[in-house]
Design an enzyme around this catalytic site. Structure first.
Site, PDB file in Angstrom:
ATOM      1  N   HIS A  98      47.724  42.437  41.981  1.00  0.00           N
ATOM      2  CA  HIS A  98      48.537  41.720  41.079  1.00  0.00           C
ATOM      3  C   HIS A  98      47.985  42.077  39.700  1.00  0.00           C
ATOM      4  CE1 HIS A  98      50.684  38.552  43.591  1.00  0.00           C
ATOM      5  NE2 HIS A  98      50.616  39.707  44.043  1.00  0.00           N
ATOM      6  N   TYR A 128      52.943  29.945  38.314  1.00  0.00           N
ATOM      7  CA  TYR A 128      52.220  28.614  37.863  1.00  0.00           C
ATOM      8  C   TYR A 128      53.491  27.797  37.080  1.00  0.00           C
ATOM      9  CZ  TYR A 128      47.758  30.601  39.111  1.00  0.00           C
ATOM     10  OH  TYR A 128      46.485  30.915  39.739  1.00  0.00           O
ATOM     11  N   PRO A 187      41.723  23.964  42.382  1.00  0.00           N
ATOM     12  CA  PRO A 187      42.054  25.253  42.666  1.00  0.00           C
ATOM     13  C   PRO A 187      42.942  25.840  41.668  1.00  0.00           C
ATOM     14  CG  PRO A 187      43.067  23.555  44.036  1.00  0.00           C
ATOM     15  CD  PRO A 187      42.320  22.768  43.137  1.00  0.00           C
ATOM     16  N   LYS A 201      39.140  29.952  41.408  1.00  0.00           N
ATOM     17  CA  LYS A 201      37.832  30.426  41.086  1.00  0.00           C
ATOM     18  C   LYS A 201      36.700  30.028  41.838  1.00  0.00           C
ATOM     19  CE  LYS A 201      38.426  32.540  37.235  1.00  0.00           C
ATOM     20  NZ  LYS A 201      38.929  33.648  37.690  1.00  0.00           N
ATOM     21  N   TYR A 248      40.816  34.744  34.041  1.00  0.00           N
ATOM     22  CA  TYR A 248      41.571  34.886  35.346  1.00  0.00           C
ATOM     23  C   TYR A 248      41.090  36.310  36.131  1.00  0.00           C
ATOM     24  CZ  TYR A 248      45.583  34.111  38.539  1.00  0.00           C
ATOM     25  OH  TYR A 248      46.241  33.605  39.645  1.00  0.00           O
TER      26      TYR A 248
HETATM   27  C1  PHB Z   1      46.443  30.345  46.822  1.00  0.00           C
HETATM   28  O1  PHB Z   1      47.305  31.704  47.107  1.00  0.00           O
HETATM   29  O2  PHB Z   1      46.241  29.838  47.779  1.00  0.00           O
HETATM   30  C2  PHB Z   1      46.097  30.095  45.667  1.00  0.00           C
HETATM   31  C3  PHB Z   1      46.499  31.186  44.376  1.00  0.00           C
HETATM   32  C4  PHB Z   1      46.319  30.777  43.206  1.00  0.00           C
HETATM   33  C5  PHB Z   1      45.518  29.610  42.773  1.00  0.00           C
HETATM   34  C6  PHB Z   1      45.257  28.846  43.959  1.00  0.00           C
HETATM   35  C7  PHB Z   1      45.661  29.027  45.142  1.00  0.00           C
HETATM   36  O3  PHB Z   1      45.276  29.425  41.404  1.00  0.00           O
END
Ligand code: PHB
Length: 395
Positions: free
Chosen positions: A74, A204, A296, A300, A388
């Protein structure tokens, strides 16, 4: 009965496995003890975003083959708040870096297979693991093997990579450790669904009814989360209610539609931030979730565990092969600098993107201003992108 090894490791998660691989490549022997079964370790669902240097490390260890075939690269993320949606071009903002979406349990499968192929020792389903004599030059780990037979690992150094609930941290006397804790008044309801990919990158979203995250696992399997009460019962969330919330929170752009599918896994997790200082007592070292937890929201957790053991493996190599202990002495301070920055980033992403009923109207307005600033400022976006993809190691 007893066995000898140079480094005894408790925990077969990202920290323990990366450490044993890194030590092996430095010519140092280790043994991993794990209380779960191999099947349980290889199927536990966690997050799935790898920082760019973690993927390089896997390739460098000869373990990147399946990841390179199956993972998704990505180059950006999509952020949403209220009626606004914007794209954060992570690759452009970081001078070419990317993140890889590859589930944690897939990483663990590759690392376990690699250790087994190297002839490395991993004892699964051990019980009663206990650290002893860590203040001496001959630390040991007592345990019962799979059949219940008492055994003991005699070591030069011992590493607790045994997670938040493991015995490792508690082996550091309470008076010599300081714990920092933050519990958030919300949790995440996570699902896995057999559905096609709905959007080319992660979304997000901050919606007035709560956060939502769209992620992926493969072209056929998608991972999604919604903010919920951490004490809620999953029985209150029939599939139709989950889809209704996901549609509402994610579909703010009129021309875009979330694809549904069969939900085959769902659960609720609480969110917390936690740091234990120090990460060392005598010849015992903590790594990964044993020493720190992040919510989460920035994905990280795994990355930070691997960062710990990258530093620790070099320090152990200096100590064991060259009898130099400066880096080992500096391990907690070195690791904690990165840890606190990841804690800051994860906390910032979490507070900015979640609806928190315990916040004052003033704080609420500040969160919205954070998002407004981020949507319009290249400098603010560059700071998020830098975190990130993973901070450089000397930052
Ligand atoms: C996930 O794909 O489980 C995932 C992706 C991004 C995040 C947290 C979890 O910030």
């Amino acid at each position: 009965m007893s066995q000898r090894t140079q480094v005894g490791i408790v925990g077969c998660g990202p920290a323990g496995l990366f450490l044993s691989h890194l030590l092996h490549r430095a010519g140092i022997e280790s043994v991993i003890l794990e209380n779960r079964s191999r099947e349980a370790v290889e199927s536990t669902i966690r997050a799935g975003v790898l920082e760019h240097w973690v993927t390089d490390l896997m390739r460098g260890m000869g373990l990147g083959g399946r990841m390179d075939r199956e993972a998704h690269i990505h180059s950006g993320i999509t952020l949403q708040y209220g009626p606004n949606r914007f794209h954060l071009d992570v690759t452009e903002l970081t001078g070419g870096k990317q993140v890889t979406v590859y589930a944690q349990h897939e990483v663990l499968r590759d690392l376990i297979a690699g250790r087994v192929a190297d002839g490395g020792a991993i004892h699964f389903e051990v019980t009663d693991t206990a650290f002893h004599d860590v203040e001496t030059e001959a630390p040991r780990i007592a345990f019962r093997d799979k059949d219940g037979t008492p055994d003991e690992l005699l070591c030069d150094y011992v590493v607790a990579a045994d997670g938040f609930h493991g015995p490792g941290r508690k082996a550091i006397p309470e008076g010599t450790r300081q714990e920092y804790n933050k519990t958030y008044p919300f949790g995440w309801l996570g699902i896995l669904a057999r559905a096609p990919i709905s959007w080319h990158e992660l979304i997000y979203a901050r919606h007035e009814d709560g956060f939502a995250l769209l992620s992926t696992r493969s072209p056929e399997i998608q991972r999604m989360y919604i903010q919920c009460d951490p004490a809620d019962d999953i029985a209150n969330w029939p599939d139709a209610r989950i889809w209704a919330e996901l549609h509402k929170r994610l579909e703010i752009a009129g021309n875009w539609h979330l694809s549904e599918g069969d939900i085959f896994q769902k659960g609720i997790i609480p969110l917390r931030s936690f740091v234990c200082e120090t990460m060392r007592h005598g010849r015992l070292f903590l790594a990964g979730d044993a020493a720190h937890i992040v919510p989460p929201t920035g994905a990280k957790g795994l990355n930070l565990a691997v960062a710990d053991v990258l530093v620790l493996s070099r320090a152990l190599e200096d100590a064991i092969r060259h009898h130099r202990t400066e880096r080992l002495d500096a391990y907690p301070a070195t690791a904690l600098r990165r840890i606190w920055k990841a804690e800051r980033f994860s906390w910032m992403m979490t507070t900015m993107l979640h609806v928190d009923e315990t916040e004052s109207p003033f704080e609420h307005r500040i969160r919205m201003a954070d998002l407004d600033f981020l949507s319009g400022s290249r400098n603010a976006q560059a700071a998020v992108a830098e975190n990130y993809v993973g901070l450089p190691f000397d930052a």
